[in-house]
Design a protein around this motif. Sequence first.
Motif, PDB file in Angstrom:
ATOM      1  N   ARG A  49       0.828  -1.213   0.000  1.00 49.98           N
ATOM      2  CA  ARG A  49       0.000   0.000   0.000  1.00 49.98           C
ATOM      3  C   ARG A  49       0.863   1.264   0.000  1.00 49.98           C
ATOM      4  N   ASP A  59       2.160   1.867  -3.353  1.00 54.26           N
ATOM      5  CA  ASP A  59       1.083   2.401  -4.184  1.00 54.26           C
ATOM      6  C   ASP A  59       0.973   3.916  -3.986  1.00 54.26           C
ATOM      7  N   GLU A  67      -0.498  -7.500  -9.410  1.00 56.71           N
ATOM      8  CA  GLU A  67      -1.884  -7.167  -9.707  1.00 56.71           C
ATOM      9  C   GLU A  67      -2.280  -5.859  -9.019  1.00 56.71           C
ATOM     10  N   ILE A  68      -1.803  -5.670  -7.787  1.00 54.85           N
ATOM     11  CA  ILE A  68      -2.182  -4.458  -7.059  1.00 54.85           C
ATOM     12  C   ILE A  68      -1.452  -3.236  -7.612  1.00 54.85           C
ATOM     13  N   LEU A  69      -0.159  -3.367  -7.860  1.00 50.16           N
ATOM     14  CA  LEU A  69       0.611  -2.186  -8.242  1.00 50.16           C
ATOM     15  C   LEU A  69       0.596  -1.925  -9.746  1.00 50.16           C
ATOM     16  N   GLY A  70       0.514  -2.990 -10.528  1.00 49.12           N
ATOM     17  CA  GLY A  70       0.364  -2.810 -11.968  1.00 49.12           C
ATOM     18  C   GLY A  70       1.511  -2.086 -12.662  1.00 49.12           C
ATOM     19  N   ILE A  71       2.756  -2.304 -12.211  1.00 50.09           N
ATOM     20  CA  ILE A  71       3.903  -1.732 -12.925  1.00 50.09           C
ATOM     21  C   ILE A  71       4.876  -2.877 -13.251  1.00 50.09           C
ATOM     22  N   ARG A  96      -3.938   5.867  -7.367  1.00 50.20           N
ATOM     23  CA  ARG A  96      -3.142   5.246  -6.311  1.00 50.20           C
ATOM     24  C   ARG A  96      -3.659   5.619  -4.926  1.00 50.20           C
ATOM     25  N   SER A  97      -3.227   4.824  -3.951  1.00 47.72           N
ATOM     26  CA  SER A  97      -3.554   5.077  -2.553  1.00 47.72           C
ATOM     27  C   SER A  97      -3.250   6.525  -2.187  1.00 47.72           C
ATOM     28  N   ARG A 118     -10.798  -0.879  -5.643  1.00 46.43           N
ATOM     29  CA  ARG A 118     -10.354  -1.329  -4.324  1.00 46.43           C
ATOM     30  C   ARG A 118     -10.456  -0.225  -3.281  1.00 46.43           C
TER      31      ARG A 118
END
Lengths: 270, 238
Positions: free
Chosen positions: A150, A153, A200-204, B139-140, B176
């Motif tokens: 997180r 991100d 998958e979460i960060l996508g880079i 982004r967050s 999300r």
Amino acid sequence: MGTVIVVTSGKGGVGKTTTSASFATGLAQRGFRTVVIDFDVGLRNLDLIMGCERRVVYDFVNVINGEANLNQALIRDKRVENLYILPASQTRDKEALIKDGVEKVLNELKQSFEYVVCDSPAGIERGALMALYFADEALVVTNPEVSSVRDSDRILGILASRSRRAEQGDPPVKEHLVLARYAPERADRGDMLSVDDVLEILGIPLLGVIPESQTVLQSSNAGVPVIMENGSEAGAAYGDLVDRFLGKNIPHRFIMTQKKGFLKRLFGGS
Amino acid sequence: MLPRSFPLAAEEPPPFELKGSLFTLTVLHLFQLDRAAIERHLAEKIKQAPGFFNNTPVVIDLEGMANPVDGVDFTGLYELLRGHGMAPVGIRNGGPKLQAAARLAGLPVLPESRPVAAAKKTESSESVARNRIINHPIRSGQQIYAADGDLIVLGAVSAGAEVIADGNIHVYGALRGRALAGVKGDIEARIFCHSLEAELISIVGRYRISEQIDPSDRGKAVQIHLAQDRLVIEPLIR
């Protein structure tokens, strides 16, 4: 003109300085004139990891304030040619990082170095902002756990909105993911996030996966960048990472568990 | 500041709710205060169309008063109109003194209406929706607000990010973070996403947090809308 690369993460303790040291060393080993700057003013660590802590005379803040010139402050690495370190000041705080001053120093370094690696402090405050503000590319270091992902991100959002490239409407900062302290067997058990979960979460794009390794701690304490530890998995992973950064197409290692590693891959098993 | 005109309310039924609404009201343009004349004209109207005023709410407009006087007997006027089937709900125009007198008689003062042409104009310029398209992931910690229109995100909305729109929200990726649609009161607003993994979804202040979302809807392509004041999550039919 050199390229400015920030090594950043948001969260502390994920391996930014370890990555900065090995990445810069790897670039220099491959023949590129490289300087690595410690932006963690007040909490200087890079000099320890690089093993040059006894040779610090002037520092980054001295150069910003005009109290020393770059040649006086840059420390030449004794082991690797083409590698220089610009240490942080230990007696000052992040307020000393004035934007104009940082820009002046970076511009001067870009004249004589091909790669300028900026080791960012943790957090999203002044030190981290100054480290990423002038960046052309970014290595975002993440550990396979939710809080670290997180925070990365968040940093990616700041890179996309508050860097100079974003503010001036230039092409965005090129992002690379470095997944450090990865333990495949624990990811398989579901104890930690898998490579795919993080991607998958960060996508880079994934630049490298650094396996969890005792060698990292030992080499840090010895002041040797882990990339110089021949035979260690973490060192080899950093070597691959540098080659990939320079455009080589190298498959990722150390992301599978040992037992279904070698033979299965050899015979085409998934 | 972002508009949060509709405070978030949990889904327990509250005893009441305040909402803005538009009504068409009859306006009684008063030209003079001669009670006898008013009464005579009213009686005539009712003779022509009995039952025309059947407890009809009216607004008394004082703009056309020929000789504005101070001491208007609004209580008397109210009784008179009531007696002929009208229910005065308030007055408008007429200057501060007349308005003060009306307030004393329990009649609220309504704001002056804008010219019809101007109102139409703003309406049509608003109906050309000012949509906002974001072609990168959110982004967050980032907060994106689409005023007066839809928000379209071509990517994922990360945990800890917030997307807000006066209109609909479309997320062509995983949702999300938090998504708040119709924040200025558009109950027709909807949220669409490719994968529902949100921390919070809200339409016009009605909200549901992550743990109130049915696990069977998680990770699915869905649309979310309001039906009878409740959030409804429906799969998107392909």
